[in-house]
Design a protein around this motif. Structure first.
Motif, PDB file in Angstrom:
ATOM      1  N   GLY A  16     -19.026 -65.646 -13.982  1.00  0.00           N
ATOM      2  CA  GLY A  16     -18.843 -64.415 -14.744  1.00  0.00           C
ATOM      3  C   GLY A  16     -19.959 -63.424 -14.505  1.00  0.00           C
ATOM      4  N   LEU A  17     -21.200 -63.914 -14.459  1.00  0.00           N
ATOM      5  CA  LEU A  17     -22.351 -63.030 -14.239  1.00  0.00           C
ATOM      6  C   LEU A  17     -22.366 -62.475 -12.824  1.00  0.00           C
ATOM      7  CD1 LEU A  17     -25.077 -65.011 -16.190  1.00  0.00           C
ATOM      8  CD2 LEU A  17     -24.172 -62.747 -16.763  1.00  0.00           C
ATOM      9  N   LEU A  18     -21.889 -63.239 -11.852  1.00  0.00           N
ATOM     10  CA  LEU A  18     -21.772 -62.706 -10.494  1.00  0.00           C
ATOM     11  C   LEU A  18     -20.752 -61.562 -10.453  1.00  0.00           C
ATOM     12  CD1 LEU A  18     -21.753 -65.995  -8.367  1.00  0.00           C
ATOM     13  CD2 LEU A  18     -23.579 -64.292  -8.465  1.00  0.00           C
ATOM     14  N   CYS A  19     -19.710 -61.674 -11.269  1.00  0.00           N
ATOM     15  CA  CYS A  19     -18.635 -60.669 -11.269  1.00  0.00           C
ATOM     16  C   CYS A  19     -19.043 -59.360 -11.930  1.00  0.00           C
ATOM     17  CB  CYS A  19     -17.395 -61.220 -11.968  1.00  0.00           C
ATOM     18  SG  CYS A  19     -16.557 -62.557 -11.073  1.00  0.00           S
ATOM     19  N   VAL A  20     -19.993 -59.392 -12.868  1.00  0.00           N
ATOM     20  CA  VAL A  20     -20.346 -58.177 -13.614  1.00  0.00           C
ATOM     21  C   VAL A  20     -21.622 -57.513 -13.095  1.00  0.00           C
ATOM     22  CG1 VAL A  20     -19.168 -58.926 -15.708  1.00  0.00           C
ATOM     23  CG2 VAL A  20     -21.598 -59.460 -15.419  1.00  0.00           C
ATOM     24  N   GLN A  21     -22.031 -57.842 -11.884  1.00  0.00           N
ATOM     25  CA  GLN A  21     -23.192 -57.172 -11.313  1.00  0.00           C
ATOM     26  C   GLN A  21     -22.868 -55.693 -11.087  1.00  0.00           C
ATOM     27  OE1 GLN A  21     -25.643 -60.139  -8.627  1.00  0.00           O
ATOM     28  NE2 GLN A  21     -23.478 -60.403  -8.200  1.00  0.00           N
ATOM     29  N   ASP A  22     -23.887 -54.866 -11.205  1.00  0.00           N
ATOM     30  CA  ASP A  22     -23.680 -53.415 -11.179  1.00  0.00           C
ATOM     31  C   ASP A  22     -23.103 -52.917  -9.859  1.00  0.00           C
ATOM     32  OD1 ASP A  22     -24.662 -53.386 -13.715  1.00  0.00           O
ATOM     33  OD2 ASP A  22     -26.614 -52.552 -13.210  1.00  0.00           O
ATOM     34  N   SER A  23     -23.564 -53.455  -8.749  1.00  0.00           N
ATOM     35  CA  SER A  23     -23.110 -53.003  -7.433  1.00  0.00           C
ATOM     36  C   SER A  23     -21.841 -53.742  -7.018  1.00  0.00           C
ATOM     37  CB  SER A  23     -24.198 -53.233  -6.388  1.00  0.00           C
ATOM     38  OG  SER A  23     -23.705 -52.944  -5.085  1.00  0.00           O
ATOM     39  N   PRO A  24     -20.791 -53.022  -6.620  1.00  0.00           N
ATOM     40  CA  PRO A  24     -19.558 -53.684  -6.183  1.00  0.00           C
ATOM     41  C   PRO A  24     -19.781 -54.653  -5.031  1.00  0.00           C
ATOM     42  CG  PRO A  24     -19.188 -51.333  -6.491  1.00  0.00           C
ATOM     43  CD  PRO A  24     -20.664 -51.551  -6.611  1.00  0.00           C
ATOM     44  N   SER A  25     -20.698 -54.312  -4.131  1.00  0.00           N
ATOM     45  CA  SER A  25     -20.932 -55.166  -2.969  1.00  0.00           C
ATOM     46  C   SER A  25     -21.547 -56.510  -3.356  1.00  0.00           C
ATOM     47  CB  SER A  25     -21.837 -54.450  -1.963  1.00  0.00           C
ATOM     48  OG  SER A  25     -23.107 -54.159  -2.538  1.00  0.00           O
ATOM     49  N   ASP A  26     -22.180 -56.582  -4.513  1.00  0.00           N
ATOM     50  CA  ASP A  26     -22.769 -57.841  -4.978  1.00  0.00           C
ATOM     51  C   ASP A  26     -21.742 -58.764  -5.619  1.00  0.00           C
ATOM     52  OD1 ASP A  26     -25.360 -57.221  -4.149  1.00  0.00           O
ATOM     53  OD2 ASP A  26     -25.887 -56.268  -6.068  1.00  0.00           O
ATOM     54  N   ARG A  27     -20.633 -58.211  -6.057  1.00  0.00           N
ATOM     55  CA  ARG A  27     -19.620 -59.024  -6.733  1.00  0.00           C
ATOM     56  C   ARG A  27     -18.795 -59.812  -5.718  1.00  0.00           C
ATOM     57  NH1 ARG A  27     -17.496 -53.642  -9.471  1.00  0.00           N
ATOM     58  NH2 ARG A  27     -19.515 -52.956 -10.309  1.00  0.00           N
ATOM     59  N   PRO A  28     -18.418 -61.040  -6.048  1.00  0.00           N
ATOM     60  CA  PRO A  28     -17.596 -61.836  -5.133  1.00  0.00           C
ATOM     61  C   PRO A  28     -16.151 -61.343  -5.112  1.00  0.00           C
ATOM     62  CG  PRO A  28     -17.895 -62.999  -7.202  1.00  0.00           C
ATOM     63  CD  PRO A  28     -18.755 -61.769  -7.292  1.00  0.00           C
ATOM     64  N   ALA A  29     -15.453 -61.659  -4.034  1.00  0.00           N
ATOM     65  CA  ALA A  29     -14.017 -61.435  -3.984  1.00  0.00           C
ATOM     66  C   ALA A  29     -13.330 -62.479  -4.851  1.00  0.00           C
ATOM     67  CB  ALA A  29     -13.513 -61.523  -2.545  1.00  0.00           C
ATOM     68  N   MET A  30     -12.101 -62.212  -5.276  1.00  0.00           N
ATOM     69  CA  MET A  30     -11.408 -63.164  -6.144  1.00  0.00           C
ATOM     70  C   MET A  30     -11.125 -64.478  -5.421  1.00  0.00           C
ATOM     71  SD  MET A  30     -11.374 -61.905  -9.114  1.00  0.00           S
ATOM     72  CE  MET A  30     -10.590 -63.368  -9.770  1.00  0.00           C
ATOM     73  N   SER A  31     -11.026 -64.466  -4.097  1.00  0.00           N
ATOM     74  CA  SER A  31     -10.845 -65.724  -3.367  1.00  0.00           C
ATOM     75  C   SER A  31     -12.058 -66.624  -3.566  1.00  0.00           C
ATOM     76  CB  SER A  31     -10.626 -65.444  -1.873  1.00  0.00           C
ATOM     77  OG  SER A  31     -11.684 -64.663  -1.344  1.00  0.00           O
ATOM     78  N   SER A  32     -13.246 -66.030  -3.560  1.00  0.00           N
ATOM     79  CA  SER A  32     -14.471 -66.808  -3.794  1.00  0.00           C
ATOM     80  C   SER A  32     -14.550 -67.266  -5.249  1.00  0.00           C
ATOM     81  CB  SER A  32     -15.705 -65.969  -3.454  1.00  0.00           C
ATOM     82  OG  SER A  32     -15.732 -65.635  -2.084  1.00  0.00           O
ATOM     83  N   VAL A  33     -14.111 -66.409  -6.170  1.00  0.00           N
ATOM     84  CA  VAL A  33     -14.118 -66.759  -7.590  1.00  0.00           C
ATOM     85  C   VAL A  33     -13.241 -67.988  -7.829  1.00  0.00           C
ATOM     86  CG1 VAL A  33     -13.379 -66.016  -9.890  1.00  0.00           C
ATOM     87  CG2 VAL A  33     -14.642 -64.435  -8.412  1.00  0.00           C
ATOM     88  N   VAL A  34     -12.031 -67.972  -7.285  1.00  0.00           N
ATOM     89  CA  VAL A  34     -11.115 -69.107  -7.456  1.00  0.00           C
ATOM     90  C   VAL A  34     -11.720 -70.369  -6.854  1.00  0.00           C
ATOM     91  CG1 VAL A  34      -8.874 -70.050  -6.781  1.00  0.00           C
ATOM     92  CG2 VAL A  34      -9.040 -67.679  -7.588  1.00  0.00           C
ATOM     93  N   PHE A  35     -12.306 -70.243  -5.674  1.00  0.00           N
ATOM     94  CA  PHE A  35     -12.915 -71.408  -5.013  1.00  0.00           C
ATOM     95  C   PHE A  35     -14.048 -71.982  -5.863  1.00  0.00           C
ATOM     96  CE2 PHE A  35     -16.126 -73.323  -2.256  1.00  0.00           C
ATOM     97  CZ  PHE A  35     -15.358 -74.280  -1.586  1.00  0.00           C
ATOM     98  N   MET A  36     -14.926 -71.111  -6.371  1.00  0.00           N
ATOM     99  CA  MET A  36     -16.070 -71.580  -7.160  1.00  0.00           C
ATOM    100  C   MET A  36     -15.621 -72.254  -8.450  1.00  0.00           C
ATOM    101  SD  MET A  36     -19.009 -68.629  -6.662  1.00  0.00           S
ATOM    102  CE  MET A  36     -17.951 -67.196  -6.974  1.00  0.00           C
TER     103      MET A  36
END
Length: 365
Positions: A294-314
């Motif tokens: 969740g904290l990776l997803c709400v980072q201020d910079s879009p480039s820092d946020r994971p893609a949803m494919s990575s989210v599902v994998f994690m």
């Protein structure tokens, strides 16, 4: 009838435009007789009212065959609502996924425009999650299943559907729960599609919900799949904590929900973030992993946020190590409570920028 035929023609042409290659004719969405809807909803009686949706009022109904339905009734004269109506028909009717609410049909009768959905007996996620007496129905197992189901739905929109689709209004009230508490993402009225190699778009009309909007969308009108990722991160952190981001209690000694989550995670006390009503049912490893994601997803910079494919994998691979450390979230939009009512429900925020002058209006959903 002329208006109805014109609208159906418009829907057909726009469906071909957005979901290319998937249909050759009119949308394969049944037209439901207006009289049947009147009977099903007891003439849109107040006792059948479920709530207010994205562009109108939602009613519970039962068809003559016994099937329970939810009917979304467009507010008459709402131009924005008409666009949302078209979006719902175009997108939900053609996108099939186990974690999307199913659209059963529509009805266009004079000025009446209605959408008929499958009925969700456990209502919306916010109804249970933010109610002190209801939230205990969502133990950790159910919450983790909801977190993963929403992630899979967004992955489908962003990567597995024919065109890339940005939901733009993901929030707890737009996630419905079936009889087994499985999540169903709903309300595609604000969704937008990308084709080819398009990654982001800009709008001078920002419409979203307090607490869920990403920094680049709220401040610059830029939206992309990473805008949805941000909203998903906020929603995930709400599900774990049981707190609503837009009305986070100041007694917690943190300015907002995201800052509170990051503080505890950074201190190594992530498990203290869990909703106290379910603390005893939690699997610590799953909780810590979820907060990390969740904290990776709400980072201020879009480039820092994971893609949803990575989210599902994690989320779905317990043995996988998450090496990325989230940066401290700084951005937040907080709304002022009504000093007379203390009302702190999530409201919609709409920003329009003309000649660098921003006008902001808030509107309850």
């Amino acid at each position: 009838m002329e208006g109805k035929e014109r609208l159906l023609t418009d829907l057909s042409s726009r469906t071909d435009e957005f979901v290319e290659g998937e249909i050759d004719q009119d949308p394969e969405l049944p037209q439901i007789d207006f009289g049947s809807i009147l009977l099903a909803t007891n003439n849109f009686s107040e006792s059948n009212k479920l709530g207010k949706g994205g562009f109108g009022i939602v009613y519970k109904g039962k068809l003559s065959g016994g099937q329970e339905i939810a009917v979304k009734r467009l507010v008459r004269g709402s131009g924005q609502g008409l666009e949302e109506f078209k979006n719902e028909v175009i997108l939900i009717a053609k996108l099939q996924h186990r974690n999307f609410v199913r659209l059963l049909g529509c009805c266009i009768h004079g000025e009446e425009k209605l959408l008929v959905y499958e009925y969700m007996p456990n209502k919306s996620l916010d109804f249970l999650l933010f109610d002190p007496t209801q939230k205990t129905k969502l133990d950790w197992g159910k919450r983790f299943n909801i977190i993963k189901g929403i992630a899979r739905a967004l992955l489908y929109l962003h990567q597995d559907s024919r065109l890339r689709i940005i939901h733009r209004d993901l929030k707890a009230s737009n996630v419905l729960l079936d009889e087994e508490m499985n999540p169903k993402v709903s309300d595609f009225g604000l969704a937008r599609t990308f084709g080819g190699n398009q990654d982001e778009a800009n709008t001078d009309r920002v419409v979203g919900t307090y607490g869920y909007m990403s920094p680049e969308y709220a401040m610059e009108g830029l939206y992309s799949v990473k805008s949805d990722v941000y909203s998903y991160g906020v929603l995930l952190l709400e599900i774990v904590s049981g707190f609503r981001n837009s009305s986070f209690p100041l007694v917690m000694d943190s300015p907002n929900l995201l800052a509170y989550a990051w503080q505890l995670w950074n201190e190594g006390n992530a498990e203290d973030y869990v909703d106290q009503s379910i603390a005893g049912s939690c699997a610590r490893a799953e909780v810590v992993r979820s907060i990390h994601v969740g904290l990776l997803c709400v980072q201020d910079s879009p480039s820092d946020r994971p893609a949803m494919s990575s989210v599902v994998f994690m989320l779905e691979n317990e043995e996988a190590t998450i090496s990325a450390a989230p940066k401290q979230p700084m951005f937040t939009i907080r709304r002022n409570q009504n000093p007379h009512t203390g009302d702190s429900r999530d409201d919609n925020i709409e920003m329009r920028s003309y000649n660098n002058v921003t006008i902001t209006t808030a509107e309850g959903r």
